[in-house]
Design a protein around this motif. Sequence first.
Motif, PDB file in Angstrom:
ATOM      1  N   LEU A 102       0.836  -1.208   0.000  1.00 48.83           N
ATOM      2  CA  LEU A 102       0.000   0.000   0.000  1.00 48.83           C
ATOM      3  C   LEU A 102       0.867   1.253   0.000  1.00 48.83           C
ATOM      4  N   ALA A 103       1.952   1.235   0.752  1.00 49.14           N
ATOM      5  CA  ALA A 103       2.838   2.400   0.799  1.00 49.14           C
ATOM      6  C   ALA A 103       3.477   2.672  -0.558  1.00 49.14           C
ATOM      7  N   ARG A 104       3.819   1.616  -1.277  1.00 52.04           N
ATOM      8  CA  ARG A 104       4.476   1.779  -2.578  1.00 52.04           C
ATOM      9  C   ARG A 104       3.515   2.201  -3.686  1.00 52.04           C
ATOM     10  N   HIS A 105       2.281   1.744  -3.618  1.00 49.79           N
ATOM     11  CA  HIS A 105       1.385   1.940  -4.758  1.00 49.79           C
ATOM     12  C   HIS A 105       0.119   2.722  -4.428  1.00 49.79           C
ATOM     13  N   HIS A 106      -0.123   2.989  -3.150  1.00 48.42           N
ATOM     14  CA  HIS A 106      -1.373   3.657  -2.768  1.00 48.42           C
ATOM     15  C   HIS A 106      -1.106   4.490  -1.520  1.00 48.42           C
ATOM     16  N   ALA A 107      -0.089   5.311  -1.604  1.00 49.36           N
ATOM     17  CA  ALA A 107       0.404   6.053  -0.441  1.00 49.36           C
ATOM     18  C   ALA A 107      -0.729   6.816   0.241  1.00 49.36           C
ATOM     19  N   GLY A 108      -0.857   6.579   1.541  1.00 49.98           N
ATOM     20  CA  GLY A 108      -1.871   7.273   2.317  1.00 49.98           C
ATOM     21  C   GLY A 108      -3.249   6.656   2.205  1.00 49.98           C
ATOM     22  N   GLY A 109      -3.431   5.672   1.341  1.00 53.19           N
ATOM     23  CA  GLY A 109      -4.736   5.059   1.143  1.00 53.19           C
ATOM     24  C   GLY A 109      -4.870   3.738   1.877  1.00 53.19           C
ATOM     25  N   ARG A 110      -6.102   3.297   2.011  1.00 53.32           N
ATOM     26  CA  ARG A 110      -6.392   2.030   2.658  1.00 53.32           C
ATOM     27  C   ARG A 110      -6.950   1.049   1.646  1.00 53.32           C
TER      28      ARG A 110
ATOM     29  N   ASP B  44      -9.096 -15.922  15.954  1.00 47.19           N
ATOM     30  CA  ASP B  44      -9.998 -15.202  15.053  1.00 47.19           C
ATOM     31  C   ASP B  44      -9.164 -14.366  14.088  1.00 47.19           C
ATOM     32  N   VAL B  45      -8.711 -14.993  12.995  1.00 46.70           N
ATOM     33  CA  VAL B  45      -7.829 -14.300  12.057  1.00 46.70           C
ATOM     34  C   VAL B  45      -8.540 -13.137  11.378  1.00 46.70           C
ATOM     35  N   ARG B  46      -9.835 -13.263  11.159  1.00 47.03           N
ATOM     36  CA  ARG B  46     -10.566 -12.185  10.488  1.00 47.03           C
ATOM     37  C   ARG B  46     -10.562 -10.911  11.328  1.00 47.03           C
ATOM     38  N   THR B  47     -10.848 -11.052  12.619  1.00 42.06           N
ATOM     39  CA  THR B  47     -10.837  -9.863  13.488  1.00 42.06           C
ATOM     40  C   THR B  47      -9.427  -9.313  13.637  1.00 42.06           C
ATOM     41  N   TRP B  48      -8.437 -10.203  13.783  1.00 33.10           N
ATOM     42  CA  TRP B  48      -7.055  -9.746  13.946  1.00 33.10           C
ATOM     43  C   TRP B  48      -6.629  -8.905  12.743  1.00 33.10           C
ATOM     44  N   LEU B  49      -6.876  -9.414  11.546  1.00 28.92           N
ATOM     45  CA  LEU B  49      -6.430  -8.712  10.345  1.00 28.92           C
ATOM     46  C   LEU B  49      -7.275  -7.478  10.067  1.00 28.92           C
ATOM     47  N   THR B  50      -8.561  -7.521  10.422  1.00 26.30           N
ATOM     48  CA  THR B  50      -9.419  -6.339  10.264  1.00 26.30           C
ATOM     49  C   THR B  50      -8.887  -5.180  11.099  1.00 26.30           C
ATOM     50  N   ARG B  51      -8.544  -5.456  12.352  1.00 30.80           N
ATOM     51  CA  ARG B  51      -8.009  -4.395  13.216  1.00 30.80           C
ATOM     52  C   ARG B  51      -6.648  -3.902  12.727  1.00 30.80           C
ATOM     53  N   ARG B  52      -5.793  -4.826  12.336  1.00 28.00           N
ATOM     54  CA  ARG B  52      -4.444  -4.440  11.933  1.00 28.00           C
ATOM     55  C   ARG B  52      -4.450  -3.602  10.649  1.00 28.00           C
ATOM     56  N   MET B  53      -5.251  -4.033   9.658  1.00 34.41           N
ATOM     57  CA  MET B  53      -5.239  -3.377   8.364  1.00 34.41           C
ATOM     58  C   MET B  53      -6.362  -2.364   8.187  1.00 34.41           C
TER      59      MET B  53
ATOM     60  N   PRO C 203     -23.312   4.959   1.124  1.00 33.28           N
ATOM     61  CA  PRO C 203     -23.567   6.343   1.561  1.00 33.28           C
ATOM     62  C   PRO C 203     -22.347   7.055   2.119  1.00 33.28           C
ATOM     63  N   GLU C 204     -21.397   6.279   2.682  1.00 33.32           N
ATOM     64  CA  GLU C 204     -20.188   6.881   3.241  1.00 33.32           C
ATOM     65  C   GLU C 204     -19.093   7.049   2.198  1.00 33.32           C
ATOM     66  N   GLY C 205     -19.221   6.370   1.064  1.00 34.69           N
ATOM     67  CA  GLY C 205     -18.247   6.500  -0.013  1.00 34.69           C
ATOM     68  C   GLY C 205     -17.008   5.645   0.136  1.00 34.69           C
ATOM     69  N   PHE C 206     -16.986   4.801   1.196  1.00 34.87           N
ATOM     70  CA  PHE C 206     -15.825   3.934   1.409  1.00 34.87           C
ATOM     71  C   PHE C 206     -16.275   2.755   2.255  1.00 34.87           C
ATOM     72  N   PRO C 207     -15.706   1.563   2.033  1.00 38.57           N
ATOM     73  CA  PRO C 207     -16.166   0.373   2.753  1.00 38.57           C
ATOM     74  C   PRO C 207     -16.052   0.423   4.261  1.00 38.57           C
ATOM     75  N   ILE C 208     -17.038   0.945   4.888  1.00 40.34           N
ATOM     76  CA  ILE C 208     -17.367   0.856   6.306  1.00 40.34           C
ATOM     77  C   ILE C 208     -16.208   1.049   7.297  1.00 40.34           C
ATOM     78  N   ASP C 209     -16.475   1.877   8.280  1.00 41.79           N
ATOM     79  CA  ASP C 209     -15.560   2.060   9.402  1.00 41.79           C
ATOM     80  C   ASP C 209     -15.311   0.715  10.085  1.00 41.79           C
ATOM     81  N   VAL C 210     -14.081   0.506  10.513  1.00 35.34           N
ATOM     82  CA  VAL C 210     -13.691  -0.808  11.007  1.00 35.34           C
ATOM     83  C   VAL C 210     -14.473  -1.206  12.257  1.00 35.34           C
ATOM     84  N   GLU C 211     -14.814  -0.284  13.114  1.00 35.91           N
ATOM     85  CA  GLU C 211     -15.566  -0.646  14.313  1.00 35.91           C
ATOM     86  C   GLU C 211     -16.990  -1.092  13.956  1.00 35.91           C
TER      87      GLU C 211
END
Length: 423
Positions: A131-139, A176-185, A407-415
């Motif tokens: 992400l840093a190399r190809h989408h700097a500042g983006g998620r 719970d790998v899904r929750t771990w990776l969701t929080r990390r990324m 409606p938010e324009g981006f895939p959902i807040d992580v919480e």
Amino acid sequence: MYPVSPQDPWVQVAEVVRLIRTGEAQTRPELADATRLGRNIITQRVQAAQELDLVRPSGTQRSRGGRAADVWEFSGHEGRVLTGLIGLTGLRVTLSDLANRVIEDRRIPSPLTIDPIQSCELMATEMEGMLARHHAGGRAWGIGLGVLAPVDFSTGRSADPVTSSTPNIRWPREFDVRTWLTRRMQAPVWVESVSNLAALGAAAEPGAPSDLVFVRLDRGVGSGIISDGRLHRGADWIAGEITHIVVNPDSDRICLCGRVGCLDAYASRWAIEADARRAVAEGRSPHLAAVDASALTLADVVAGADAGDPTCTELVVRAADAMGRALASVVTWFNPRRVVVGGNELADSSLFLGTVSRTLHAQALAASVQNLELRQGRSDRFEEVTGANTMVVDALLSPDYLAEWGPEGFPIDVEVLLARQSR
């Protein structure tokens, strides 16, 4: 997640995007005909999709007798999807856009350990670097993760082992790998078995039939099933466990599951390499005798068969015959239009695939194979990457999910994501 009304504007946006993405309808008149929505509503929904960078004008026009209509195409060039495939000896991490165009593809040697955090930390670090190399500042818009085990897709956790003695290292169900990776990324995560991802990738190829089976050869043998265009996971998430079909009930070959005559005891990497080491010890293979016994691999056996070594040829043919017998049961019962065999060096062998085809056609019901297509998978296993990416994009653009994040324009807040997952 709860179903959203078809009258929800964002559900209509999702349907417009789907029609444009698949090519079923690409002009406003065609979209109006397909959805039964008014022209003004269609204009609004197309505009909403364009503001999300999901569609764009293609620059061409076509006419249905009156004024030429603008043609729309799926875009997806702004969104970023990460995929992580976890293997016994390494990780594969890719960065793609929503249209499955790969931006970076990396393989990282790393033995899988019983501690999942070690593998996840390494994978997350690689993802952050991409992400840093190809989408700097983006998620990332979403992440697709492939693991070496059946997965309870509703929770993203490993399902119960099919056999208690399977040699693959399985992460504990409580991780719970899904929750771990969701929080990390800070991105939504979907988890699936690599065999199912390979099937999804094969189904995403242009012209792929809606009913197919992907057989994935690795240390063991797995498969994924596509039925009527959808992945079939089974009631307990273990559909596709072809490896424990009994191909020879009179055999003395003991499988890791404790029974005799399973496909796994003939066509898995561990079984073939064990047979090859015995052949070396008994002096039955000139080709393998020249190989360091401690480093002998399946690739050496396949190379020996290609070179005409009788013992190596016997091992490859025996594995292929067993595979053909197992597939004969699958094909007769399921009647797919295509079977793809991929995953390792054995799948790349023309001797192997030719023998599989002969046995399959001899053992299966004639009507079930008369229109069957048997294919080799890609040697680079790219179906797994495509499948992971497809899984994520299909989920992101599904009506219920798009109604949440559109409606938010981006895939959902992580919480919000984590709260929804816990429901």
